[in-house]
Design a protein around this motif. Structure first.
Motif, PDB file in Angstrom:
ATOM      1  N   GLY A  44       0.742  -1.177  -0.037  1.00  0.00           N
ATOM      2  CA  GLY A  44      -0.007  -0.033   0.112  1.00  0.00           C
ATOM      3  C   GLY A  44       0.921   1.330  -0.103  1.00  0.00           C
ATOM      4  N   TYR A  45       0.428   2.271  -0.969  1.00  0.00           N
ATOM      5  CA  TYR A  45       1.078   3.556  -0.937  1.00  0.00           C
ATOM      6  C   TYR A  45       0.350   4.537  -0.106  1.00  0.00           C
ATOM      7  CZ  TYR A  45       3.172   7.985  -2.862  1.00  0.00           C
ATOM      8  OH  TYR A  45       3.532   9.036  -3.007  1.00  0.00           O
ATOM      9  N   VAL A  46       1.120   5.025   1.077  1.00  0.00           N
ATOM     10  CA  VAL A  46       0.338   5.852   2.062  1.00  0.00           C
ATOM     11  C   VAL A  46       1.075   7.212   1.524  1.00  0.00           C
ATOM     12  CG1 VAL A  46       0.241   6.673   4.476  1.00  0.00           C
ATOM     13  CG2 VAL A  46       0.420   4.104   3.888  1.00  0.00           C
ATOM     14  N   SER A  47       2.145   7.262   1.483  1.00  0.00           N
ATOM     15  CA  SER A  47       2.634   8.424   0.802  1.00  0.00           C
ATOM     16  C   SER A  47       4.211   8.178   0.614  1.00  0.00           C
ATOM     17  CB  SER A  47       2.918   9.429   2.112  1.00  0.00           C
ATOM     18  OG  SER A  47       3.754   9.252   2.805  1.00  0.00           O
ATOM     19  N   ALA A  48       4.948   9.239  -0.261  1.00  0.00           N
ATOM     20  CA  ALA A  48       6.241   9.077  -0.607  1.00  0.00           C
ATOM     21  C   ALA A  48       7.376   8.797   0.421  1.00  0.00           C
ATOM     22  CB  ALA A  48       6.808  10.354  -1.341  1.00  0.00           C
ATOM     23  N   ALA A  49       6.762   8.752   1.806  1.00  0.00           N
ATOM     24  CA  ALA A  49       7.583   8.456   2.993  1.00  0.00           C
ATOM     25  C   ALA A  49       7.220   7.113   3.530  1.00  0.00           C
ATOM     26  CB  ALA A  49       7.700   9.679   4.052  1.00  0.00           C
ATOM     27  N   GLN A  50       6.055   6.578   3.209  1.00  0.00           N
ATOM     28  CA  GLN A  50       5.689   5.497   3.752  1.00  0.00           C
ATOM     29  C   GLN A  50       4.802   4.440   2.911  1.00  0.00           C
ATOM     30  OE1 GLN A  50       2.593   6.284   6.978  1.00  0.00           O
ATOM     31  NE2 GLN A  50       2.544   4.220   7.775  1.00  0.00           N
ATOM     32  N   LEU A  51       5.170   3.260   3.158  1.00  0.00           N
ATOM     33  CA  LEU A  51       4.390   1.993   2.387  1.00  0.00           C
ATOM     34  C   LEU A  51       4.061   1.121   3.488  1.00  0.00           C
ATOM     35  CD1 LEU A  51       6.833   1.194  -0.009  1.00  0.00           C
ATOM     36  CD2 LEU A  51       4.871   2.473  -0.608  1.00  0.00           C
ATOM     37  N   THR A  52       3.052  -0.164   3.104  1.00  0.00           N
ATOM     38  CA  THR A  52       2.478  -0.688   4.082  1.00  0.00           C
ATOM     39  C   THR A  52       2.429  -2.046   3.042  1.00  0.00           C
ATOM     40  OG1 THR A  52       0.289  -0.615   3.594  1.00  0.00           O
ATOM     41  CG2 THR A  52       1.039   0.674   5.599  1.00  0.00           C
ATOM     42  N   CYS A  53       2.514  -3.256   3.680  1.00  0.00           N
ATOM     43  CA  CYS A  53       2.749  -4.514   3.002  1.00  0.00           C
ATOM     44  C   CYS A  53       2.409  -5.704   4.041  1.00  0.00           C
ATOM     45  CB  CYS A  53       4.061  -4.530   2.256  1.00  0.00           C
ATOM     46  SG  CYS A  53       5.451  -4.834   3.338  1.00  0.00           S
ATOM     47  N   SER A  54       2.578  -6.813   3.455  1.00  0.00           N
ATOM     48  CA  SER A  54       2.534  -8.197   4.397  1.00  0.00           C
ATOM     49  C   SER A  54       3.429  -9.119   3.840  1.00  0.00           C
ATOM     50  CB  SER A  54       1.164  -8.835   4.242  1.00  0.00           C
ATOM     51  OG  SER A  54       0.158  -7.861   4.823  1.00  0.00           O
ATOM     52  N   PHE A  55       4.014 -10.139   4.659  1.00  0.00           N
ATOM     53  CA  PHE A  55       4.966 -10.839   4.267  1.00  0.00           C
ATOM     54  C   PHE A  55       4.552 -12.366   4.580  1.00  0.00           C
ATOM     55  CE2 PHE A  55       8.246  -7.270   4.743  1.00  0.00           C
ATOM     56  CZ  PHE A  55       8.629  -7.430   3.450  1.00  0.00           C
ATOM     57  N   ASP A  56       4.429 -13.207   3.879  1.00  0.00           N
ATOM     58  CA  ASP A  56       4.036 -14.848   4.228  1.00  0.00           C
ATOM     59  C   ASP A  56       5.440 -15.327   4.558  1.00  0.00           C
ATOM     60  OD1 ASP A  56       3.480 -17.350   4.475  1.00  0.00           O
ATOM     61  OD2 ASP A  56       2.160 -17.361   2.651  1.00  0.00           O
ATOM     62  N   LEU A  57       5.750 -15.512   5.846  1.00  0.00           N
ATOM     63  CA  LEU A  57       7.240 -16.126   6.063  1.00  0.00           C
ATOM     64  C   LEU A  57       7.122 -17.647   6.500  1.00  0.00           C
ATOM     65  CD1 LEU A  57       8.104 -13.869   9.057  1.00  0.00           C
ATOM     66  CD2 LEU A  57       8.489 -13.502   6.767  1.00  0.00           C
ATOM     67  N   SER A  58       6.135 -18.402   5.569  1.00  0.00           N
ATOM     68  CA  SER A  58       5.971 -19.704   5.433  1.00  0.00           C
ATOM     69  C   SER A  58       7.387 -20.380   5.125  1.00  0.00           C
ATOM     70  CB  SER A  58       4.946 -20.227   4.377  1.00  0.00           C
ATOM     71  OG  SER A  58       3.649 -19.910   5.222  1.00  0.00           O
TER      72      SER A  58
END
Length: 397
Positions: free
Chosen positions: A288-302
């Motif tokens: 997810g793009y929140v701003s030029a200074a912040q992203l969000t995401c998920s990691f599947d660590l399987s």
């Protein structure tokens, strides 16, 4: 310039609506003015930069930007000697030559700098861009709107900004220095006009730079400007930078939601991944793009190997940023409990033997079967005695 000879337009008198044919600036000027209105609508409706109307991209252009866009669209008129010239100005208006729409091969870069953020004497501003091919002419136009001169001033110009375009081979071109209808190296900077242009019909591919140098700003207010670049071009955007990630750790075989991947110069559409030498990358999902200074995401660590991983962000323009060792994958296990049922019993024997023989096993199984000291994250002959003791005791000490 625009056609003004024997031009048919709206006409009439009173309640009678008809058409009329006229020759002169009364026909040519409205054609250019109408094109200017279309340019303004292009920007206010948000067609820039994507080429499709997007309200969130809309802005009100300055008069300088409208003028620069019109001039940047113009082409050399046939049958008139010299270009640019006092007879045709910067050429015949061809609006589609400047405005970019989805699917066009000819692209557009604009900068609209208002006086509040403008230039003062001695200042310089650089813009970097890339030319992909010589398939499209490269045209650059600089325009600024000056404060009015005093009554009867001679000369009447006040401020002086200079356009300098640098090619990939470091050849430099000054604004308004033309030879045979194209920009040429050498010459002297234009100290008079508040419009400066550059044109090459077959530009070299590679990295280009536009510099705007404030030779003289003789007003109390800084001097703003508008810059338009068109051709097979793309803007060289700033390199991204990753500063931190939160959370910065996650358990193997779990799904981790990153709420703040913090940094600078992120672009909408960026990708994120965890990387570690000798192991497959772990791609981030739902970025997810929140701003030029912040992203969000998920990691599947399987199946993720325990230890530190690099965090890598890649912008759509393929520029990347790395936070070395920024994410720690943890592995929690009960020694001897290879099947992860909280007991060490006969159910674990088959897994231990299989992993011992094959040198395999999941991350958690290898953690549980790695009993000998020092640990080596492997199930080997050194672990057999310890596993048997754990099995006989119903658990490891």
């Amino acid at each position: 310039m625009a056609p003004g000879c024997n031009t048919v337009s709206a006409g009439g008198s009173g309640t009678v609506c008809t058409t009329a044919s006229m020759t002169g600036t009364s026909m040519a000027s409205p054609a250019v003015a109408g094109a200017g209105l279309l340019v303004r609508e292009y920007y206010t409706d948000g067609f820039y930069p994507s080429g499709a109307a997007n309200a969130s991209d809309g802005f009100t252009p300055s008069g300088a930007l409208i003028k620069a866009t019109l001039i940047n669209s113009a082409v050399d008129a046939t049958g008139i000697t010299g270009y640019p010239s006092t007879r045709e100005g910067y050429g015949r208006l061809l609006l589609d030559n400047a405005l970019y729409f989805t699917g066009d091969a000819r692209r557009l870069i604009v900068k609209d700098v208002r006086n509040a953020n403008g230039m003062t004497t001695g200042g310089s501003t650089n813009y970097n861009f890339t030319v992909a091919s010589a398939g499209q002419p490269l045209e650059v136009t600089l325009v600024w709107t000056e404060k009015e001169a005093t009554l009867n001033a001679n000369p009447a110009y006040i401020n002086n900004l200079n356009l300098v375009v640098t090619a990939p081979d470091n050849s430099t071109y000054l604004g308004n220095v033309f030879t045979a209808g194209q920009s040429s190296t050498g010459g002297v900077a234009d100290a008079v006009n508040n419009t400066e242009t550059f044109l090459l019909n077959a530009p070299a591919a590679g990295a280009w730079t536009v510099s705007i140098n404030a030779a003289a700003v003789n007003t109390a207010t800084p001097q703003g400007f508008a810059l338009v670049i068109s051709g097979d071009v793309s803007e060289a955007l700033p390199v991204p930078n990753v500063v931190s990630i939160d959370p910065a750790t996650g358990e193997t075989d779990a799904m981790v939601s990153v709420t703040d991947l913090h940094g600078a110069n992120f672009q909408n559409g960026a990708t994120v991944k965890l990387a570690r030498t000798s192991y497959p990358d772990i791609p981030g999902s739902s970025v997810g793009y929140v701003s030029a200074a912040q992203l969000t995401c998920s990691f599947d660590l399987s199946g993720a190997e325990g230890g530190v991983w690099d965090v890598i962000v890649t912008n759509p323009d393929n520029q990347t940023a790395t936070l070395a060792g920024g994410f720690d994958v943890t592995v929690t296990c009960l020694k001897g409990d290879l099947n992860n049922d909280t007991f060490v019993n006969g159910d674990d024997i088959a897994l231990f033997v299989t992993d011992l023989i094959n040198g395999s096993g999941t991350v958690r199984q290898r953690c549980a079967g790695d009993i000998a000291t020092p640990r080596d994250s492997l199930i080997s002959a050194d672990d057999v005695a310890g596993f048997v003791d754990c099995l006989l005791q119903g658990g490891c000490p």
